[in-house]
Design a protein around this motif. Sequence first.
Motif, mmCIF file in Angstrom:
data_model
loop_
_atom_site.group_PDB
_atom_site.id
_atom_site.type_symbol
_atom_site.label_atom_id
_atom_site.label_comp_id
_atom_site.label_asym_id
_atom_site.label_seq_id
_atom_site.Cartn_x
_atom_site.Cartn_y
_atom_site.Cartn_z
ATOM 1 N N ILE A 8 16.331 20.704 27.315
ATOM 2 C CA ILE A 8 16.793 22.003 26.821
ATOM 3 C C ILE A 8 18.285 22.175 27.098
ATOM 4 C CG2 ILE A 8 16.600 24.506 27.135
ATOM 5 C CD1 ILE A 8 14.231 23.301 25.632
ATOM 6 N N ILE A 9 18.697 21.846 28.308
ATOM 7 C CA ILE A 9 20.111 21.991 28.685
ATOM 8 C C ILE A 9 20.993 21.066 27.847
ATOM 9 C CG2 ILE A 9 21.752 21.600 30.567
ATOM 10 C CD1 ILE A 9 19.582 22.644 32.472
ATOM 11 N N GLN A 10 20.483 19.890 27.555
ATOM 12 C CA GLN A 10 21.253 18.931 26.745
ATOM 13 C C GLN A 10 21.585 19.519 25.370
ATOM 14 O OE1 GLN A 10 19.238 15.180 26.221
ATOM 15 N NE2 GLN A 10 20.744 14.405 24.766
ATOM 16 N N HIS A 11 20.689 20.339 24.847
ATOM 17 C CA HIS A 11 20.900 20.915 23.509
ATOM 18 C C HIS A 11 21.201 22.412 23.575
ATOM 19 C CE1 HIS A 11 19.636 17.210 21.541
ATOM 20 N NE2 HIS A 11 18.625 17.143 22.384
ATOM 21 N N ALA A 12 21.677 22.864 24.721
ATOM 22 C CA ALA A 12 21.875 24.299 24.941
ATOM 23 C C ALA A 12 22.797 24.934 23.908
ATOM 24 C CB ALA A 12 22.402 24.546 26.353
ATOM 25 N N ALA A 17 23.722 28.531 19.452
ATOM 26 C CA ALA A 17 24.453 28.768 18.198
ATOM 27 C C ALA A 17 23.515 29.073 17.031
ATOM 28 C CB ALA A 17 25.317 27.552 17.866
ATOM 29 N N ALA A 18 22.273 28.577 17.097
ATOM 30 C CA ALA A 18 21.332 28.774 15.982
ATOM 31 C C ALA A 18 20.602 30.102 16.056
ATOM 32 C CB ALA A 18 20.318 27.628 15.955
ATOM 33 N N MET A 26 14.065 35.331 10.314
ATOM 34 C CA MET A 26 12.915 35.971 10.964
ATOM 35 C C MET A 26 11.857 34.931 11.349
ATOM 36 S SD MET A 26 12.579 39.775 9.298
ATOM 37 C CE MET A 26 12.756 39.295 7.590
ATOM 38 N N ARG A 27 12.341 33.822 11.853
ATOM 39 C CA ARG A 27 11.533 32.753 12.445
ATOM 40 C C ARG A 27 12.500 31.819 13.150
ATOM 41 N NH1 ARG A 27 12.511 28.085 9.769
ATOM 42 N NH2 ARG A 27 12.961 28.124 7.547
ATOM 43 N N LEU A 28 11.995 30.910 13.974
ATOM 44 C CA LEU A 28 12.880 29.943 14.604
ATOM 45 C C LEU A 28 13.493 29.028 13.553
ATOM 46 C CD1 LEU A 28 11.039 28.659 17.815
ATOM 47 C CD2 LEU A 28 12.732 30.484 17.612
ATOM 48 N N PRO A 29 14.781 28.746 13.651
ATOM 49 C CA PRO A 29 15.368 27.747 12.764
ATOM 50 C C PRO A 29 14.687 26.399 12.968
ATOM 51 C CG PRO A 29 17.076 28.997 13.909
ATOM 52 C CD PRO A 29 15.775 29.354 14.557
ATOM 53 N N ASP A 30 14.633 25.598 11.930
ATOM 54 C CA ASP A 30 13.985 24.290 12.033
ATOM 55 C C ASP A 30 14.633 23.426 13.113
ATOM 56 O OD1 ASP A 30 12.297 25.054 10.009
ATOM 57 O OD2 ASP A 30 13.403 24.004 8.429
ATOM 58 N N THR A 31 15.956 23.529 13.243
ATOM 59 C CA THR A 31 16.643 22.711 14.255
ATOM 60 C C THR A 31 16.211 23.106 15.660
ATOM 61 O OG1 THR A 31 18.502 24.265 14.150
ATOM 62 C CG2 THR A 31 18.679 22.252 12.834
ATOM 63 N N THR A 32 16.070 24.402 15.895
ATOM 64 C CA THR A 32 15.625 24.865 17.214
ATOM 65 C C THR A 32 14.196 24.419 17.478
ATOM 66 O OG1 THR A 32 17.099 26.788 17.148
ATOM 67 C CG2 THR A 32 15.219 26.894 18.658
ATOM 68 N N ALA A 33 13.324 24.586 16.489
ATOM 69 C CA ALA A 33 11.932 24.159 16.651
ATOM 70 C C ALA A 33 11.865 22.670 16.974
ATOM 71 C CB ALA A 33 11.134 24.469 15.396
ATOM 72 N N LYS A 34 12.715 21.881 16.344
ATOM 73 C CA LYS A 34 12.717 20.438 16.616
ATOM 74 C C LYS A 34 13.167 20.145 18.042
ATOM 75 C CE LYS A 34 14.211 15.939 14.859
ATOM 76 N NZ LYS A 34 14.400 15.384 16.215
ATOM 77 N N HIS A 35 14.192 20.838 18.507
ATOM 78 C CA HIS A 35 14.643 20.642 19.888
ATOM 79 C C HIS A 35 13.525 20.984 20.873
ATOM 80 C CE1 HIS A 35 18.624 19.613 18.754
ATOM 81 N NE2 HIS A 35 19.037 20.824 18.443
ATOM 82 N N LEU A 36 12.818 22.066 20.610
ATOM 83 C CA LEU A 36 11.727 22.456 21.503
ATOM 84 C C LEU A 36 10.598 21.431 21.454
ATOM 85 C CD1 LEU A 36 11.391 26.330 21.076
ATOM 86 C CD2 LEU A 36 13.061 24.987 22.359
ATOM 87 N N ALA A 68 15.151 31.065 27.248
ATOM 88 C CA ALA A 68 15.311 32.439 26.772
ATOM 89 C C ALA A 68 16.708 32.978 27.046
ATOM 90 C CB ALA A 68 14.264 33.344 27.408
ATOM 91 N N ALA A 69 17.378 32.459 28.063
ATOM 92 C CA ALA A 69 18.754 32.872 28.345
ATOM 93 C C ALA A 69 19.724 32.323 27.299
ATOM 94 C CB ALA A 69 19.172 32.409 29.742
ATOM 95 N N LEU A 70 19.273 31.349 26.512
ATOM 96 C CA LEU A 70 20.057 30.822 25.390
ATOM 97 C C LEU A 70 19.701 31.544 24.097
ATOM 98 C CD1 LEU A 70 19.560 27.002 26.116
ATOM 99 C CD2 LEU A 70 21.557 28.398 26.721
ATOM 100 N N ASP A 71 18.402 31.703 23.875
ATOM 101 C CA ASP A 71 17.878 32.349 22.672
ATOM 102 C C ASP A 71 16.553 32.996 23.052
ATOM 103 O OD1 ASP A 71 16.786 33.107 20.257
ATOM 104 O OD2 ASP A 71 16.821 31.121 19.350
ATOM 105 N N GLY A 72 16.532 34.319 23.101
ATOM 106 C CA GLY A 72 15.335 35.031 23.529
ATOM 107 C C GLY A 72 14.126 34.712 22.677
#
Length: 390
Positions: A8-12, A17-18, A26-36, A68-72
């Motif tokens: 998570i920190i590596q892609h913080a 930014a996303a 009104m949903r997680l961006p695909d890039t964020t979902a992929k990181h998770l 969550a401190a990056l993106d709630g």
Amino acid sequence: MGQVLDSIIQHAEEIRAAAPEGESLMRLPDTTAKHLRDSGIVRMFQPREFGGLECHPREAAETVMALAALDGAAGWVAGIVGVHPWELAFFDPRAQEDIWGPDNDMWMASPYAPMGVAVPVEGGYILNGRWSFSSGTDHCGWVMIGAAVGDKAGNRTDRVLHVVLPRADSRIDHDSWNVIGLRGTGSKDLIVTDAFLPEYRTLDAEIVLGGNGWRHAGRDETLYRFPFSCLFPLGITSSLIGMTEGALACYIAAQKQRVQVTGVPIKEDPYVLFALSEAASEISAARTALLETVDRFWDKTDRGEEVGFEERASGRRTQISAAWRAVRAMDEVFARAGGAAVHLRTPMQRFWRDAHVGLTHAIHVPGTTYHSAALAQLGGDPQGPYRAMI
């Protein structure tokens, strides 16, 4: 740090930014979902035999807080979706194989509220209903939801099931989520019409809520003997505390060089400094209280001791109190952040909105839980709704 938190920190910066894109979609961006997905955050409570990590709940909570401190919204989705693998471990092995056999990174949406009705038929049930607040559902291939068992006429009975079904058996109402906070969670409505549920993809809700899932499934790992009433709220409240930590970090970054209209730099205003210290200590205390309960319950469970009702009720009280305590502290710094904080281009207002909406979740409502915790301490025996989620 654990391997998931490291990822998570590596892609913080990318996750942070996303976040505005998630608000718009009104949903997680695909890039964020992929990181998770790549980080394994949703597999932290998943059985090892299906590629899971079987982490200590404290590690999962701290990871969700950091996210969550990056993106709630991302923290919220990870905290909610991440508990479902823990419960799937109690289902029939055939259900686990259906979901994790093809893909051990499969995500399951919820909610558990029995908003639909499952009518018994030969070999299983026919499910119908509409479920609200299915967080992260756009990125989930299966759903794990609650359903009241119906009689032959389709009328609800008192028995409740938790069931799993493929996303293809449900429909997402994409117009059902347009809110003031947690927009990026995509917590939309699910609609199910005449879906067949094989018996093995169902589990009596009371088995899980009553703390007997591990016995039912023949599991003896500490993680799966851990109290549901502590584990389920943990991801939600951890994300909320992480949001307040994100808001606090935004405030500190913005105030370092700020000069008030009076010409006095913020760092020379003793009243603001006092408020900042008090808010920071309150948010820190909320985090510490939540994690202390987790550690204590884990150690007791690991020793083979039961965490009794009174202690579980007290733990839920602490969890609820931690959420309210952190949000009140965040409000104190937001009120002193100046006009710049209200602009939509600044992340602080998004953390503020997300945290306030997160506080409205049923798991953060104090009433019956506070009542039950106090009554149990006084030697009483709460019954009925006063035992719910405890």
